[in-house]
Design a protein around this motif. Structure first.
Motif, PDB file in Angstrom:
ATOM      1  N   ALA A  37       0.787  -1.251  -0.035  1.00  0.00           N
ATOM      2  CA  ALA A  37      -0.079   0.125   0.228  1.00  0.00           C
ATOM      3  C   ALA A  37       1.049   1.319   0.033  1.00  0.00           C
ATOM      4  O   ALA A  37       1.746   1.285   0.677  1.00  0.00           O
ATOM      5  CB  ALA A  37      -0.836  -0.293   1.215  1.00  0.00           C
ATOM      6  N   ALA A  38       0.682   2.067  -0.937  1.00  0.00           N
ATOM      7  CA  ALA A  38       1.324   3.260  -1.012  1.00  0.00           C
ATOM      8  C   ALA A  38       0.375   4.625  -0.656  1.00  0.00           C
ATOM      9  O   ALA A  38      -0.576   4.530  -1.382  1.00  0.00           O
ATOM     10  CB  ALA A  38       1.874   3.587  -2.247  1.00  0.00           C
ATOM     11  N   LEU A  39       0.876   5.672  -0.053  1.00  0.00           N
ATOM     12  CA  LEU A  39       0.246   7.042  -0.007  1.00  0.00           C
ATOM     13  C   LEU A  39       1.015   8.006  -0.672  1.00  0.00           C
ATOM     14  O   LEU A  39       2.136   8.009  -0.431  1.00  0.00           O
ATOM     15  CB  LEU A  39       0.012   7.216   1.462  1.00  0.00           C
ATOM     16  N   GLU A  40       0.612   8.704  -1.515  1.00  0.00           N
ATOM     17  CA  GLU A  40       0.942   9.740  -2.361  1.00  0.00           C
ATOM     18  C   GLU A  40       0.417  11.161  -2.007  1.00  0.00           C
ATOM     19  O   GLU A  40      -0.664  11.222  -2.040  1.00  0.00           O
ATOM     20  CB  GLU A  40       0.996   9.575  -3.889  1.00  0.00           C
ATOM     21  N   LEU A  41       1.412  12.100  -1.475  1.00  0.00           N
ATOM     22  CA  LEU A  41       0.886  13.225  -0.925  1.00  0.00           C
ATOM     23  C   LEU A  41       1.231  14.413  -1.912  1.00  0.00           C
ATOM     24  O   LEU A  41       2.292  14.561  -2.475  1.00  0.00           O
ATOM     25  CB  LEU A  41       1.548  13.715   0.277  1.00  0.00           C
ATOM     26  N   GLY A  42      -0.065  14.977  -2.693  1.00  0.00           N
ATOM     27  CA  GLY A  42       0.405  15.832  -3.682  1.00  0.00           C
ATOM     28  C   GLY A  42       0.501  15.067  -5.042  1.00  0.00           C
ATOM     29  O   GLY A  42       1.734  15.367  -5.708  1.00  0.00           O
ATOM     30  N   CYS A  43      -0.483  14.356  -5.612  1.00  0.00           N
ATOM     31  CA  CYS A  43      -0.154  13.476  -6.768  1.00  0.00           C
ATOM     32  C   CYS A  43      -0.233  14.325  -8.315  1.00  0.00           C
ATOM     33  O   CYS A  43       0.189  13.720  -9.075  1.00  0.00           O
ATOM     34  CB  CYS A  43      -1.122  12.424  -6.829  1.00  0.00           C
ATOM     35  N   GLY A  44      -0.813  15.455  -8.244  1.00  0.00           N
ATOM     36  CA  GLY A  44      -0.555  16.312  -9.475  1.00  0.00           C
ATOM     37  C   GLY A  44      -1.368  15.528 -10.701  1.00  0.00           C
ATOM     38  O   GLY A  44      -2.186  15.205 -10.269  1.00  0.00           O
ATOM     39  N   LYS A  45      -0.514  15.680 -11.599  1.00  0.00           N
ATOM     40  CA  LYS A  45      -1.433  14.793 -12.865  1.00  0.00           C
ATOM     41  C   LYS A  45      -1.245  13.392 -12.950  1.00  0.00           C
ATOM     42  O   LYS A  45      -1.557  12.737 -13.795  1.00  0.00           O
ATOM     43  CB  LYS A  45      -0.718  15.300 -14.119  1.00  0.00           C
ATOM     44  N   GLY A  46      -0.568  12.748 -11.961  1.00  0.00           N
ATOM     45  CA  GLY A  46      -0.930  11.445 -11.619  1.00  0.00           C
ATOM     46  C   GLY A  46       0.251  10.589 -12.190  1.00  0.00           C
ATOM     47  O   GLY A  46       0.079   9.183 -12.302  1.00  0.00           O
ATOM     48  N   ASP A  47       1.516  10.786 -12.462  1.00  0.00           N
ATOM     49  CA  ASP A  47       2.362  10.183 -13.397  1.00  0.00           C
ATOM     50  C   ASP A  47       3.053   9.042 -12.199  1.00  0.00           C
ATOM     51  O   ASP A  47       3.308   8.093 -12.451  1.00  0.00           O
ATOM     52  CB  ASP A  47       3.645  10.836 -13.673  1.00  0.00           C
ATOM     53  N   ASP A  48       3.400   9.689 -10.990  1.00  0.00           N
ATOM     54  CA  ASP A  48       3.874   8.913  -9.862  1.00  0.00           C
ATOM     55  C   ASP A  48       3.057   7.668  -9.259  1.00  0.00           C
ATOM     56  O   ASP A  48       3.197   6.709  -9.294  1.00  0.00           O
ATOM     57  CB  ASP A  48       4.334   9.532  -8.788  1.00  0.00           C
ATOM     58  N   ALA A  49       1.657   7.985  -9.285  1.00  0.00           N
ATOM     59  CA  ALA A  49       0.557   6.960  -9.077  1.00  0.00           C
ATOM     60  C   ALA A  49       0.446   6.210 -10.067  1.00  0.00           C
ATOM     61  O   ALA A  49       0.380   4.853  -9.774  1.00  0.00           O
ATOM     62  CB  ALA A  49      -0.645   7.857  -8.655  1.00  0.00           C
ATOM     63  N   VAL A  50       0.710   6.349 -11.083  1.00  0.00           N
ATOM     64  CA  VAL A  50       0.234   5.474 -12.454  1.00  0.00           C
ATOM     65  C   VAL A  50       1.503   4.597 -12.269  1.00  0.00           C
ATOM     66  O   VAL A  50       1.387   3.201 -12.570  1.00  0.00           O
ATOM     67  CB  VAL A  50       0.194   6.497 -13.675  1.00  0.00           C
ATOM     68  N   TRP A  51       2.881   4.920 -12.009  1.00  0.00           N
ATOM     69  CA  TRP A  51       3.766   4.211 -11.976  1.00  0.00           C
ATOM     70  C   TRP A  51       3.761   3.177 -11.161  1.00  0.00           C
ATOM     71  O   TRP A  51       4.289   2.101 -11.268  1.00  0.00           O
ATOM     72  CB  TRP A  51       4.992   5.005 -12.318  1.00  0.00           C
ATOM     73  N   LEU A  52       3.629   3.593  -9.874  1.00  0.00           N
ATOM     74  CA  LEU A  52       3.626   2.793  -8.763  1.00  0.00           C
ATOM     75  C   LEU A  52       2.411   1.570  -9.087  1.00  0.00           C
ATOM     76  O   LEU A  52       2.827   0.493  -8.716  1.00  0.00           O
ATOM     77  CB  LEU A  52       3.086   3.568  -7.520  1.00  0.00           C
ATOM     78  N   ALA A  53       1.354   2.013  -9.380  1.00  0.00           N
ATOM     79  CA  ALA A  53       0.230   1.111  -9.774  1.00  0.00           C
ATOM     80  C   ALA A  53       0.836  -0.129 -10.831  1.00  0.00           C
ATOM     81  O   ALA A  53       0.495  -1.443 -10.685  1.00  0.00           O
ATOM     82  CB  ALA A  53      -0.948   1.810 -10.211  1.00  0.00           C
ATOM     83  N   LYS A  54       1.583   0.491 -11.894  1.00  0.00           N
ATOM     84  CA  LYS A  54       1.861  -0.310 -12.926  1.00  0.00           C
ATOM     85  C   LYS A  54       3.123  -1.414 -12.269  1.00  0.00           C
ATOM     86  O   LYS A  54       3.225  -2.542 -12.781  1.00  0.00           O
ATOM     87  CB  LYS A  54       2.584   0.316 -13.928  1.00  0.00           C
ATOM     88  N   ASN A  55       3.525  -1.102 -11.099  1.00  0.00           N
ATOM     89  CA  ASN A  55       4.529  -1.871 -10.503  1.00  0.00           C
ATOM     90  C   ASN A  55       4.086  -2.627  -9.361  1.00  0.00           C
ATOM     91  O   ASN A  55       4.897  -3.188  -8.328  1.00  0.00           O
ATOM     92  CB  ASN A  55       5.734  -1.120  -9.958  1.00  0.00           C
TER      93      ASN A  55
END
Length: 204
Positions: A37-55
């Protein structure tokens, strides 16, 4: 200006397009970690969240801006990972998430309007599970296109860590340092910038 109003205006003026790449520091320190489980603070347009989900990560992605949330959700749809990301619009100054996370990431969680960054990251650190990673990156030099004055002086890494007011007996320091990277500015400018990186692993 009210933070919600500021960031809404910021993203309303921006294109929905993103780089399609994760933050360099996130990729460097998370690639070899076991997903959870990951918590991202300040996701903006979502590139980090997408990368994490892909991994393989199950991501809770937070941002104050409804427009940013829309851009990030569309990003997740394009990449086929919408079901792996929970998008959560909230103002971290007044409304904080709960839970336990193997990763809490705050990449350039900075603002030109009133924002208690250090206390927010301190509070977020309490959500890191034993063995989990707290990863906080801030600017260590003025990037191109920044709202900061060109001569702004940033805290040194150890000072940045002290400012978070953590009980360091609870953490193993993975990285507390300035790292250089090559970057492109909003108008195509190219050059080296400095990132101040704090990577801490909670002791089990």
């Amino acid at each position: 200006m009210d933070p919600t109003e500021f960031w809404e205006q910021h993203y309303e003026k921006a294109t929905s397009e993103s780089s399609g790449r994760p933050t360099a520091v996130l990729e460097k320190f998370v690639t070899d970690r076991t997903s959870g489980a990951a918590l991202e603070l300040g996701c903006g347009k979502g590139d980090d969240a997408v990368w994490l989900a892909k991994n393989g990560w199950a991501v809770t992605a937070i941002d104050i801006s409804a427009t940013a949330m829309g851009y990030a959700r569309a990003n997740a749809v394009r990449n086929g990972v919408l079901e792996k990301i929970t998008f959560d619009q909230r103002d971290l100054m007044t409304d904080f998430p709960t839970g336990s996370f193997a990763l809490v990431t705050a990449q350039f969680l900075e603002s030109p309007v009133v924002f208690a960054r250090n206390s927010i990251i301190n509070r977020a650190s309490r959500l890191v599970a034993p063995g989990g990673l707290l990863l906080a990156t801030s600017h260590g030099s003025v990037p191109s296109g920044s709202w900061e004055k060109p001569d702004k002086c940033y805290p040194k890494p150890k000072e940045a860590l002290e400012n978070l007011s953590l009980d360091l007996r609870e953490w193993t320091q993975i990285c507390v340092d300035n790292l250089e990277r090559f970057a492109k500015g909003p108008n195509g400018e190219e050059g080296m910038v400095i990132d101040t990186v704090i990577a801490l692993e909670r002791k089990g």
